[in-house]
Write a protein that holds these residues in place. Structure first.
Motif, short mmCIF file in Angstrom:
data_model
loop_
_atom_site.label_atom_id
_atom_site.label_comp_id
_atom_site.label_asym_id
_atom_site.label_seq_id
_atom_site.Cartn_x
_atom_site.Cartn_y
_atom_site.Cartn_z
N ARG A 1 0.83 -1.20 0.00
CA ARG A 1 0.00 0.00 0.00
C ARG A 1 0.86 1.25 0.00
O ARG A 1 0.52 2.24 -0.67
N TRP A 2 1.98 1.23 0.72
CA TRP A 2 2.87 2.39 0.75
C TRP A 2 3.47 2.66 -0.63
O TRP A 2 3.56 3.81 -1.06
N VAL A 3 3.87 1.61 -1.32
CA VAL A 3 4.46 1.77 -2.66
C VAL A 3 3.43 2.34 -3.62
O VAL A 3 3.72 3.27 -4.40
N ILE A 4 2.21 1.81 -3.57
CA ILE A 4 1.15 2.30 -4.46
C ILE A 4 0.78 3.74 -4.14
O ILE A 4 0.58 4.56 -5.04
N ASP A 5 0.71 4.06 -2.86
CA ASP A 5 0.41 5.44 -2.45
C ASP A 5 1.48 6.40 -2.96
O ASP A 5 1.17 7.52 -3.43
N ALA A 6 2.74 5.98 -2.88
CA ALA A 6 3.83 6.83 -3.36
C ALA A 6 3.72 7.05 -4.86
O ALA A 6 3.90 8.18 -5.35
N TYR A 7 3.43 5.99 -5.59
CA TYR A 7 3.24 6.10 -7.05
C TYR A 7 2.13 7.07 -7.39
O TYR A 7 2.29 7.95 -8.25
N ILE A 8 1.00 6.95 -6.70
CA ILE A 8 -0.15 7.82 -6.99
C ILE A 8 0.18 9.27 -6.68
O ILE A 8 -0.12 10.18 -7.47
N GLU A 9 0.80 9.51 -5.53
CA GLU A 9 1.11 10.88 -5.14
C GLU A 9 2.12 11.53 -6.08
O GLU A 9 1.99 12.71 -6.42
N ILE A 10 3.12 10.77 -6.52
CA ILE A 10 4.12 11.32 -7.44
C ILE A 10 3.48 11.72 -8.76
O ILE A 10 3.72 12.82 -9.29
N ILE A 11 2.62 10.85 -9.30
CA ILE A 11 2.00 11.12 -10.60
C ILE A 11 0.98 12.24 -10.50
O ILE A 11 0.94 13.13 -11.36
N ARG A 12 0.18 12.24 -9.45
CA ARG A 12 -0.89 13.24 -9.33
C ARG A 12 -0.36 14.62 -8.97
O ARG A 12 -1.07 15.61 -9.15
N ASN A 13 0.86 14.71 -8.48
CA ASN A 13 1.40 16.00 -8.04
C ASN A 13 2.58 16.47 -8.87
O ASN A 13 3.36 17.32 -8.42
N THR A 14 2.72 15.93 -10.07
CA THR A 14 3.74 16.40 -11.00
C THR A 14 3.10 16.64 -12.36
O THR A 14 2.14 15.95 -12.73
N PRO A 15 3.60 17.60 -13.13
CA PRO A 15 3.01 17.89 -14.45
C PRO A 15 3.20 16.71 -15.42
O PRO A 15 4.24 16.04 -15.42
N PHE A 16 2.19 16.49 -16.24
CA PHE A 16 2.26 15.40 -17.22
C PHE A 16 3.41 15.62 -18.19
O PHE A 16 4.07 14.67 -18.61
N LEU A 17 3.67 16.87 -18.54
CA LEU A 17 4.76 17.16 -19.46
C LEU A 17 6.10 16.74 -18.86
O LEU A 17 6.96 16.18 -19.56
N VAL A 18 6.30 16.96 -17.57
CA VAL A 18 7.54 16.55 -16.90
C VAL A 18 7.66 15.03 -16.89
O VAL A 18 8.75 14.48 -17.08
N GLN A 19 6.55 14.35 -16.69
CA GLN A 19 6.56 12.89 -16.71
C GLN A 19 6.99 12.36 -18.08
O GLN A 19 7.79 11.42 -18.17
N ILE A 20 6.48 12.97 -19.14
CA ILE A 20 6.86 12.56 -20.50
C ILE A 20 8.35 12.82 -20.73
O ILE A 20 9.07 11.97 -21.27
N PHE A 21 8.82 13.99 -20.33
CA PHE A 21 10.24 14.32 -20.51
C PHE A 21 11.13 13.35 -19.73
O PHE A 21 12.20 12.95 -20.21
N PHE A 22 10.71 12.97 -18.53
CA PHE A 22 11.51 12.04 -17.73
C PHE A 22 11.62 10.70 -18.45
O PHE A 22 12.70 10.10 -18.52
N ILE A 23 10.49 10.21 -18.98
CA ILE A 23 10.49 8.90 -19.65
C ILE A 23 11.29 8.97 -20.95
O ILE A 23 12.08 8.05 -21.25
N PHE A 24 11.13 10.03 -21.72
CA PHE A 24 11.77 10.10 -23.04
C PHE A 24 13.21 10.56 -22.98
O PHE A 24 14.08 10.02 -23.67
N PHE A 25 13.48 11.57 -22.14
CA PHE A 25 14.84 12.13 -22.07
C PHE A 25 15.65 11.61 -20.88
O PHE A 25 16.88 11.56 -20.96
N GLY A 26 14.95 11.26 -19.79
CA GLY A 26 15.67 10.83 -18.60
C GLY A 26 16.07 9.37 -18.60
O GLY A 26 17.20 9.03 -18.21
#
Length: 222
Positions: free
Chosen positions: A53-78
């Protein structure tokens, strides 16, 4: 005075159609895979296993509190820094799945928790396994409860997918940007793109309404 001229746009309309088709493919694929991720994470959150539950909560909080554009850049460029290289379209799909999974988890969790405890006890009394209880007693009523929210999330996901053009994915927004750079008809190109997104959104809304009537027409209770 500016003269409106849609002729260059319609001359390159096949590019927009291809972009729209890819947008639909990305959105549908992301919804299917993201829904699987959401169900698994929702089951994990309600399983009572604290570390999971802690791992899933962390995943949800990270995704819901960061911009989608930053997430895309992290996956593609990071990720290439870790020797994980994806094509623009593959990176876009992964980002959409990860994003939908986080939001979908909370939606489905709310649906699972809406199931009355008495129904679970009845399933146990009938000798059903935990998997059978989850599949037959929890999931179907829960999906009916959260179906409107999930379909709204899909529409939002499809509209949000326009951001993937930032990494050169070949979606509708990217096709529109390319056509605009070729024709310099910015007003006409973006008017047409706006209408195309509107048609796709209303079209999927109508399809989802038909599915809802066909799949969830049974009564919730007697």
């Amino acid at each position: 005075m500016y003269t409106v001229n849609f002729a260059p746009v319609f001359a390159g309309f096949d590019q927009l159609l291809l972009g729209a088709w890819l947008t639909i493919q990305l959105s549908v694929a992301a919804m299917i895979v993201g829904l699987i991720v959401s169900i698994l994470c929702a089951a994990g959150k309600t399983s009572g296993i604290a570390p999971l539950r802690w791992v899933i909560d962390a995943y949800i909080e990270i995704i819901r509190n960061t911009p989608f554009l930053v997430q895309i850049f992290f996956i593609f460029f990071g990720l290439p820094s870790l020797s994980i290289r994806l094509t623009p379209n593959s990176a876009a799909l992964v980002a959409l799945v990860v994003n939908f999974g986080a939001y979908g988890t909370e939606i489905i969790r709310a649906g699972i928790e809406s199931i009355q405890k008495g129904q679970l006890e009845a399933g146990t009394a009938l000798g059903l396994s935990k998997l059978q209880i989850f599949r037959y007693i929890i999931m179907k009523p829960a999906l009916r409860t959260v179906y409107p929210a999930l379909t709204s999330q899909f529409i939002y996901l499809m509209l949000t997918s326009s951001v993937v053009s930032a990494i050169s994915a070949d979606d509708l927004a990217a096709a529109g940007n390319n056509l605009q750079s070729q024709t310099f008809a910015s007003f006409e190109v973006y008017i047409v793109i706006t209408l195309m997104y509107l048609v796709m959104s209303t079209g999927f809304s109508a399809i989802f309404a038909i599915i809802e009537k066909a799949a969830f027409k049974y009564p919730l209770s007697r």
